[in-house]
Design a protein around this motif. Structure first.
Motif, PDB file in Angstrom:
ATOM      1  N   LEU A 145      15.938   3.449  16.909  1.00  0.00           N
ATOM      2  CA  LEU A 145      16.390   3.715  15.549  1.00  0.00           C
ATOM      3  C   LEU A 145      16.194   2.503  14.644  1.00  0.00           C
ATOM      4  CD1 LEU A 145      17.275   6.365  16.793  1.00  0.00           C
ATOM      5  CD2 LEU A 145      19.223   6.352  15.258  1.00  0.00           C
ATOM      6  N   PHE A 161       9.743   3.113   0.710  1.00  0.00           N
ATOM      7  CA  PHE A 161      10.276   2.760  -0.605  1.00  0.00           C
ATOM      8  C   PHE A 161       9.292   1.884  -1.374  1.00  0.00           C
ATOM      9  CE2 PHE A 161      14.448   3.634   1.540  1.00  0.00           C
ATOM     10  CZ  PHE A 161      14.726   4.764   0.798  1.00  0.00           C
ATOM     11  N   LEU A 200       6.684   4.134  -2.835  1.00  0.00           N
ATOM     12  CA  LEU A 200       7.212   4.858  -4.001  1.00  0.00           C
ATOM     13  C   LEU A 200       7.245   3.938  -5.218  1.00  0.00           C
ATOM     14  CD1 LEU A 200      10.135   6.920  -2.407  1.00  0.00           C
ATOM     15  CD2 LEU A 200       7.968   7.774  -3.288  1.00  0.00           C
ATOM     16  N   ILE A 216       3.790   3.416  -6.931  1.00  0.00           N
ATOM     17  CA  ILE A 216       3.267   4.383  -7.902  1.00  0.00           C
ATOM     18  C   ILE A 216       4.180   4.517  -9.126  1.00  0.00           C
ATOM     19  CG2 ILE A 216       1.985   5.675  -6.153  1.00  0.00           C
ATOM     20  CD1 ILE A 216       4.026   7.907  -6.413  1.00  0.00           C
ATOM     21  N   ILE A 251       7.163  10.709   5.519  1.00  0.00           N
ATOM     22  CA  ILE A 251       8.610  10.850   5.343  1.00  0.00           C
ATOM     23  C   ILE A 251       9.122  12.007   6.206  1.00  0.00           C
ATOM     24  CG2 ILE A 251      10.445  11.442   3.710  1.00  0.00           C
ATOM     25  CD1 ILE A 251       8.661  10.187   1.500  1.00  0.00           C
ATOM     26  N   LEU A 285      11.463  11.279   9.525  1.00  0.00           N
ATOM     27  CA  LEU A 285      12.895  11.604   9.564  1.00  0.00           C
ATOM     28  C   LEU A 285      13.260  12.389  10.821  1.00  0.00           C
ATOM     29  CD1 LEU A 285      13.564  12.424   5.820  1.00  0.00           C
ATOM     30  CD2 LEU A 285      14.500  10.521   7.134  1.00  0.00           C
ATOM     31  N   PHE A 302      16.089  12.272  15.001  1.00  0.00           N
ATOM     32  CA  PHE A 302      16.730  13.214  15.927  1.00  0.00           C
ATOM     33  C   PHE A 302      16.294  12.900  17.351  1.00  0.00           C
ATOM     34  CE2 PHE A 302      18.388  16.561  13.047  1.00  0.00           C
ATOM     35  CZ  PHE A 302      17.836  16.124  11.868  1.00  0.00           C
ATOM     36  N   THR A 358      23.402  14.351  11.351  1.00  0.00           N
ATOM     37  CA  THR A 358      22.043  13.827  11.237  1.00  0.00           C
ATOM     38  C   THR A 358      21.232  14.625  10.225  1.00  0.00           C
ATOM     39  OG1 THR A 358      22.247  13.333  13.586  1.00  0.00           O
ATOM     40  CG2 THR A 358      20.092  13.006  12.608  1.00  0.00           C
ATOM     41  N   ILE A 359      21.432  15.944  10.211  1.00  0.00           N
ATOM     42  CA  ILE A 359      20.644  16.755   9.284  1.00  0.00           C
ATOM     43  C   ILE A 359      21.057  16.443   7.843  1.00  0.00           C
ATOM     44  CG2 ILE A 359      21.902  18.939   8.889  1.00  0.00           C
ATOM     45  CD1 ILE A 359      18.679  19.502  10.221  1.00  0.00           C
ATOM     46  N   THR A 379      19.489  12.844   7.039  1.00  0.00           N
ATOM     47  CA  THR A 379      18.040  12.903   6.847  1.00  0.00           C
ATOM     48  C   THR A 379      17.676  13.840   5.691  1.00  0.00           C
ATOM     49  OG1 THR A 379      17.922  14.620   8.537  1.00  0.00           O
ATOM     50  CG2 THR A 379      17.426  12.397   9.242  1.00  0.00           C
ATOM     51  N   VAL A 426      17.931  11.923   2.392  1.00  0.00           N
ATOM     52  CA  VAL A 426      16.782  11.016   2.249  1.00  0.00           C
ATOM     53  C   VAL A 426      15.522  11.810   1.943  1.00  0.00           C
ATOM     54  CG1 VAL A 426      15.382   9.276   3.401  1.00  0.00           C
ATOM     55  CG2 VAL A 426      17.830   9.383   3.849  1.00  0.00           C
ATOM     56  N   PHE A 427      15.361  12.938   2.660  1.00  0.00           N
ATOM     57  CA  PHE A 427      14.169  13.765   2.466  1.00  0.00           C
ATOM     58  C   PHE A 427      14.050  14.213   1.017  1.00  0.00           C
ATOM     59  CE2 PHE A 427      12.202  17.959   2.207  1.00  0.00           C
ATOM     60  CZ  PHE A 427      10.997  17.739   2.841  1.00  0.00           C
ATOM     61  N   THR A 446      13.466  11.171  -1.530  1.00  0.00           N
ATOM     62  CA  THR A 446      12.156  10.518  -1.500  1.00  0.00           C
ATOM     63  C   THR A 446      11.029  11.473  -1.897  1.00  0.00           C
ATOM     64  OG1 THR A 446      12.158  10.934   0.874  1.00  0.00           O
ATOM     65  CG2 THR A 446      12.694   8.714   0.173  1.00  0.00           C
ATOM     66  N   GLN A 447      11.098  12.716  -1.428  1.00  0.00           N
ATOM     67  CA  GLN A 447      10.028  13.649  -1.795  1.00  0.00           C
ATOM     68  C   GLN A 447      10.046  13.931  -3.298  1.00  0.00           C
ATOM     69  OE1 GLN A 447       7.690  14.565   0.236  1.00  0.00           O
ATOM     70  NE2 GLN A 447       8.478  14.728   2.312  1.00  0.00           N
ATOM     71  N   LEU A 473      11.136  11.950  -5.675  1.00  0.00           N
ATOM     72  CA  LEU A 473      10.598  10.785  -6.377  1.00  0.00           C
ATOM     73  C   LEU A 473       9.077  10.754  -6.279  1.00  0.00           C
ATOM     74  CD1 LEU A 473      13.066   7.907  -5.403  1.00  0.00           C
ATOM     75  CD2 LEU A 473      12.876   9.133  -7.575  1.00  0.00           C
ATOM     76  N   LEU A 474       8.563  11.017  -5.085  1.00  0.00           N
ATOM     77  CA  LEU A 474       7.119  10.945  -4.862  1.00  0.00           C
ATOM     78  C   LEU A 474       6.378  11.879  -5.812  1.00  0.00           C
ATOM     79  CD1 LEU A 474       4.801   9.863  -3.027  1.00  0.00           C
ATOM     80  CD2 LEU A 474       5.184  11.851  -1.587  1.00  0.00           C
ATOM     81  N   TRP A 493      16.865  -1.835   0.072  1.00  0.00           N
ATOM     82  CA  TRP A 493      16.395  -0.777   0.958  1.00  0.00           C
ATOM     83  C   TRP A 493      16.012  -1.252   2.347  1.00  0.00           C
ATOM     84  CZ3 TRP A 493      13.523   0.426  -3.886  1.00  0.00           C
ATOM     85  CH2 TRP A 493      12.315  -0.258  -3.994  1.00  0.00           C
ATOM     86  N   PRO A 536      19.126   1.552   4.866  1.00  0.00           N
ATOM     87  CA  PRO A 536      18.705   2.253   6.087  1.00  0.00           C
ATOM     88  C   PRO A 536      19.307   1.642   7.346  1.00  0.00           C
ATOM     89  CG  PRO A 536      16.804   1.798   4.707  1.00  0.00           C
ATOM     90  CD  PRO A 536      17.960   1.062   4.106  1.00  0.00           C
ATOM     91  N   MET A 541      21.398   3.735   9.980  1.00  0.00           N
ATOM     92  CA  MET A 541      21.000   3.779  11.387  1.00  0.00           C
ATOM     93  C   MET A 541      22.167   3.385  12.283  1.00  0.00           C
ATOM     94  SD  MET A 541      18.124   4.970  11.490  1.00  0.00           S
ATOM     95  CE  MET A 541      18.111   5.630   9.849  1.00  0.00           C
TER      96      MET A 541
END
Lengths: 606, 352
Positions: free
Chosen positions: A368, A379, A382, A385, A407, A411, A415, B89-90, B93, B96-97, B100-101, B103-104, B132, B136, B140
């Motif tokens: 982990l 980051f 990101l 851009i 990403i 992630l 798990f 955990t879901i 994550t 974060v998912f 970040t997506q 923003l991207l 950052w 994380p 973690m």
């Protein structure tokens, strides 16, 4: 070895690579064989790697189409398969044995032949000398050998597809005893011997290449190219090579022991086995030992596949956003962190082998931990851009896709790296989804970004943009449609490497979604063929470059002529004065300042 | 015929797409490179945006589709903890998912190339990078803490009152051995295995073996609420005892005995009612590639009340009674180097 000495051995080097004071009598054409086949020019070798890699990618992907047909339509027959596979698909129905042969070869081919040799081989060869300012690799001859060992290895693997007992079929990890005992599976016969020989040659190829890459980066940089002025691609390729050089020998030792167990009666991996109606004499070996040796490479291998993509995505995102990469040093540090940790996490593939729970705990912690440098990279991309001036051309689209997939796939690693969750998800479709997204598709996106970006450098022509966009959307959307639902199947416990689920009360209700996945996989496969056509047609008919620096990029490779000869630069190798990410006003209306431009008075170096 | 037709159709689609690609290149040259690049850039930024929005809708749709197809509530105590940890955990994550997506794709759209914009030269910021790295790292730390707590619980030593059952894998089925009345599993040795009358190679000189019961159909009977410890082994290659309804899994490795313990909390009958599925059955799946029949290596778990269990147990015959002949089994002539009295945990000594 100095840059000029490197080319001395190659008697017939292109004239213009030499100093101006060289005499005309050295100017003579190289024979076709030495120029294009047994070439020592890193650019030609890189093309050999990419074309071999593409052929393997098509074969490997076609295999996945065949077994997806079986998984999506377990009760149908496809006569066309019999045409391709003969008796292995009698009446158009894939046999269970060959199904396992196909998934094994699909994994081996994609992981090693395409995403290791095809990716590192292509871009390390192409970019390292061009971006550090060298005439060629430290040892062009070794570099040539690296390709030809890969070629031999490829031939053996190809041959193994045609032997009577079929190719290796114990999964790409080929765990003994299954892979060690001929009685255990048909694929553990000659097919497995060929697999092992082929992989041994592959390791040789990889070491010859890797050592060369490291030496070239450390010793052959041009004047002014300090380590901290190297593009991130070179940094990434350096650590890729370091990972390979340190971990492939361990895999090799694992294979040697397996060869001994298979052929010479040793018991490294075998103990207390009753198979084929008799008890075998082996006692005292450990099947788990192989897994330790395998995953000691196997896990770094994941980063061998990922790092080049990370490096190329960094370069592409920065160039096409017209912005410097954000946190250059943080990017290098995170590469170092990933490289170090990559060696310390291998046993997270083995949480349920019965190994000591305490040891398992340590590996959870270390695994982990690797999320931290990975998060830093995301980051930083990101932020790179953010507030850019983004040109959405095919390389940039693929680089953005790379980040998105990295990403998503990264992630789900949280798990699987956590043993308490892995105990349920291990070897289910969740794992299949995870690693296909992150080291399969994401690495491919890094590779595609690299191909679209550096194709003009390789062939002096552009690839077709429109086809590139179609290719992007088919692949990006398709990849998510294929692998996203697989997470759910895995959460429901559906095991991977099953030929048919219809007898299972717990898994048979996923039939409908398996059909959906198979259809999308078929479409995505044809989408990739379009890329292949675009690639080869563009080599011959693509629009020609009119300027040596089509993207307005800073790094050194764009200071070479449009079609550089062996030696890369006519005359002197340029001197470097600045880092490669000075995407700012140069005072003449350009938004970039190439590395060869001296610092302006009063301007500070990065 | 249909094969030919679809091939023709496929080639046609291919040619058409390729021609579109070529044509758009020519069109671009005619219209002027810069102008067409500008238009393409705008169109692609919008397409990326649409892809993102449809992607999010797709995730929601996918979630709805699968909602009722996933596993029912966990049938073991440790599995409940598993489900909680999975949810945490879901959520982590998931957040974060989405951030970040979003923003991207938002950056991709917002900062699409334009003549009026100059890219902002922003090479690094120590504060941001420190931020950052630490966030994380802290996240973690939390996940590791929860994970290790659960891990050490699941892998802890089985309680003393746990029933002991042996599960042995072979290509391609599971053999289950119960200790019988004496509650002791007898010794076994892989060299004594005989598929006709001694599938596990039980040593008949060990009296503990006399009452052991073997189920060759791979039916594992368990008492609800009572901890059970599985001794897991393999006769040939590596297999894996996968118990998805209990959120557990453990490899079966030849030459090594692995263990796993848990407490089943829901009987098969209750689960049938819970899932509204009369055919519901707990299944043991082999989760480690073991050869051509891997996909068919299925066992079942029957969780029942103690009364039902005792009733079933009473109807079973000891394997010895059914298979071993009263006359001492004739020892096949084996090489002398093999120790004759070794248990299934044979010491690794051979003279050759």
């Amino acid at each position: 070895m100095t840059n000029e000495a490197v080319l001395k051995d190659d008697a017939a080097v292109a004239h213009d690579a030499h100093h101006a004071d060289h005499h005309d009598h050295e100017h003579h054409e190289q024979h076709f064989i030495w120029k294009y086949i047994f070439s020592q020019d890193h650019k030609i070798i890189s093309k050999q790697f990419i074309i071999t890699g593409m052929i393997w990618a098509i074969i490997g992907a076609l295999m996945s189409v065949f077994f997806r047909l079986q998984l999506g339509f377990p009760n149908s027959t496809f006569p066309i398969m019999e045409k391709f596979l003969g008796d292995w698909a009698k009446g158009g129905k894939l046999s269970a044995e060959f199904y396992y042969g196909l998934i094994t070869m699909h994994g081996t081919i994609l992981v090693f032949f395409v995403l290791t040799a095809g990716l590192s081989g292509t871009f390390a060869n192409l970019l390292i000398p061009l971006q550090v300012g060298a005439r060629d690799m430290a040892s062009p001859f070794m570099n040539m050998l690296s390709y030809w060992f890969f070629f031999l290895s490829s031939i053996l693997m190809l041959v193994s597809l045609f032997v009577t007992t079929g190719p290796a079929s114990g999964g790409w990890t080929t765990y003994p005893p299954l892979s060690a005992l001929k009685e255990a599976s048909m694929g553990s016969g000659v097919g497995m011997d060929l697999w092992l020989l082929s992989m041994a040659l592959f390791v040789v190829s990889s070491l010859l290449g890797g050592l060369n890459y490291i030496v070239t980066i450390l010793n052959m940089r041009t004047k002014g190219m300090t380590m901290t002025r190297m593009p991130l691609t070179v940094w990434a390729l350096l650590f890729t090579a370091v990972l390979g050089v340190l971990s492939f020998p361990v895999l090799f030792s694992g294979f040697v022991l397996l060869i001994f167990d298979r052929n010479f009666g040793t018991s490294f991996y075998l103990s207390e086995i009753f198979i084929g109606g008799k008890a075998l004499p082996h006692i005292g070996g450990s099947a788990i030992l192989y897994q330790h040796l395998f995953w000691f490479l196997g896990h770094p291998e994941v980063y061998i596949i990922m790092l080049p993509g990370m490096g190329m995505a960094s370069e592409v995102l920065s160039t096409h956003s017209r912005k410097p990469i954000f946190g250059y040093f943080a990017m290098i540090l995170s590469l170092i962190g990933i490289t170090l940790l990559a060696f310390l996490v291998w046993a997270h593939h083995m949480f349920v082998t019965g190994m000591s729970p305490f040891l398992g705990g340590i590996f959870v912690l270390l695994t982990l931990l690797i999320a931290v440098p990975s998060a830093v990279k995301v980051f930083n991309w990101l932020t790179t851009i953010w507030k850019g001036n983004i040109r959405l051309n095919p390389p940039m689209m693929f680089a953005i896709g790379f980040v998105s997939l990295f990403i998503s796939g990264g992630l789900t690693g949280l798990f699987l790296g956590n043993s308490a969750l892995d105990i349920h998800l291990h070897d289910t479709y969740f794992v299949v989804a995870h690693f296909h997204i992150v080291m399969g598709v994401s690495a491919f996106f890094g590779m595609f970004a690299g191909i679209y970006h550096w194709f003009p450098k390789m062939y002096g022509r552009y690839m077709n943009n429109t086809l590139g966009y179609i290719h992007f959307f088919i692949t990006f959307i398709g990849a998510y449609l294929i692998f996203w639902p697989m997470h759910y199947e895995g959460i429901a416990g559906m095991p991977r490497r099953y030929y048919d689920f219809s007898a299972w009360e717990s898994f048979k209700h996923f039939g409908e979604i398996n059909v959906f996945i198979s259809i999308v996989a078929l479409i995505v496969f044809f989408g990739q063929l379009m890329f292949v056509v675009n690639f080869f047609m563009s080599i011959f008919y693509g629009k020609k470059l009119t300027t040596p620096n089509p993207w307005g990029a800073n790094s050194l490779e764009w200071t070479t002529p449009i079609n550089p000869g062996h030696g890369n630069w006519p005359g002197e190798i340029p001197e470097v004065h600045r880092w490669p990410y000075d995407y700012k006003d140069d005072g003449n209306g350009n938004d970039f300042i190439p590395q060869v431009t001296p610092l302006r008075p009063g301007e500070e170096s990065h | 015929m249909s094969g030919l037709l679809s091939t023709v159709l496929f080639v046609l689609v291919f040619v058409v797409l390729y021609q579109i690609g070529k044509a758009s290149d020519y069109a671009a040259t005619i219209r002027g490179e810069a102008e067409s690049r500008k238009q393409a850039n705008k169109a692609l930024a919008i397409l990326m945006c649409i892809t993102f929005i449809f992607g999010m809708i797709g995730i929601w749709a996918c979630h709805n589709y699968f909602k009722d197809m996933l596993l029912p509530i966990s049938a073991s105590e440790s599995g409940r903890e598993y489900d909680k940890m999975y949810s945490v955990t879901i959520v982590v994550t998931g957040i974060v998912f989405f951030i970040t997506q979003t923003l991207l794709f938002w950056f991709t759209y917002k900062y699409q190339a334009s003549e009026n914009r100059t890219a902002f030269f922003f090479a690094h910021s120590n504060q941001l990078e420190a931020l950052w790295t630490t966030v994380p790292a802290l996240a973690m730390a939390v996940l590791v803490a929860i994970g290790l707590k659960n891990w050490f619980t699941v892998t802890s030593v089985a309680p003393p009152n746990a029933a002991v059952v042996e599960v042995v894998g072979k290509q391609f089925n599971w053999i289950i051995r119960y200790p019988g009345k004496d509650n002791e599993l007898g010794k076994r040795d892989f060299r004594k295995i005989d598929d006709a009358n001694n599938v596990l190679g039980m040593d008949w000189t060990d009296p503990h073996n006399a009452d052991d019961i073997i189920s060759q159909s791979g039916e594992l009977h368990l008492i609800v609420g009572k901890p059970v410890k599985l001794l897991i082994g393999s006769r040939d290659v590596i297999h894996d005892v996968g118990l998805s309804h209990f959120r557990l899994k453990m490899d079966a490795v030849p030459g090594i005995t692995t263990t796993m313990w848990f407490t089943p909390t829901i009987t098969t009958d209750s689960m049938k009612r819970l899932t509204h599925n009369a055919d519901f059955v707990y299944e043991i799946s082999c989760d480690q590639m073991c050869g051509k029949g891997h996909y068919s290596m299925r066992g079942t778990v029957i969780v029942e009340t103690e009364t039902e269990y005792n009733k079933w147990m009473a109807s079973q015959k000891a394997y010895y009674v059914a298979n071993a002949t009263p006359a001492a089994p004739t020892e096949p002539t084996k090489p002398a180097v093999l120790p004759t009295d070794s248990t299934h945990k044979a010491p690794g000594i051979t003279k050759n």
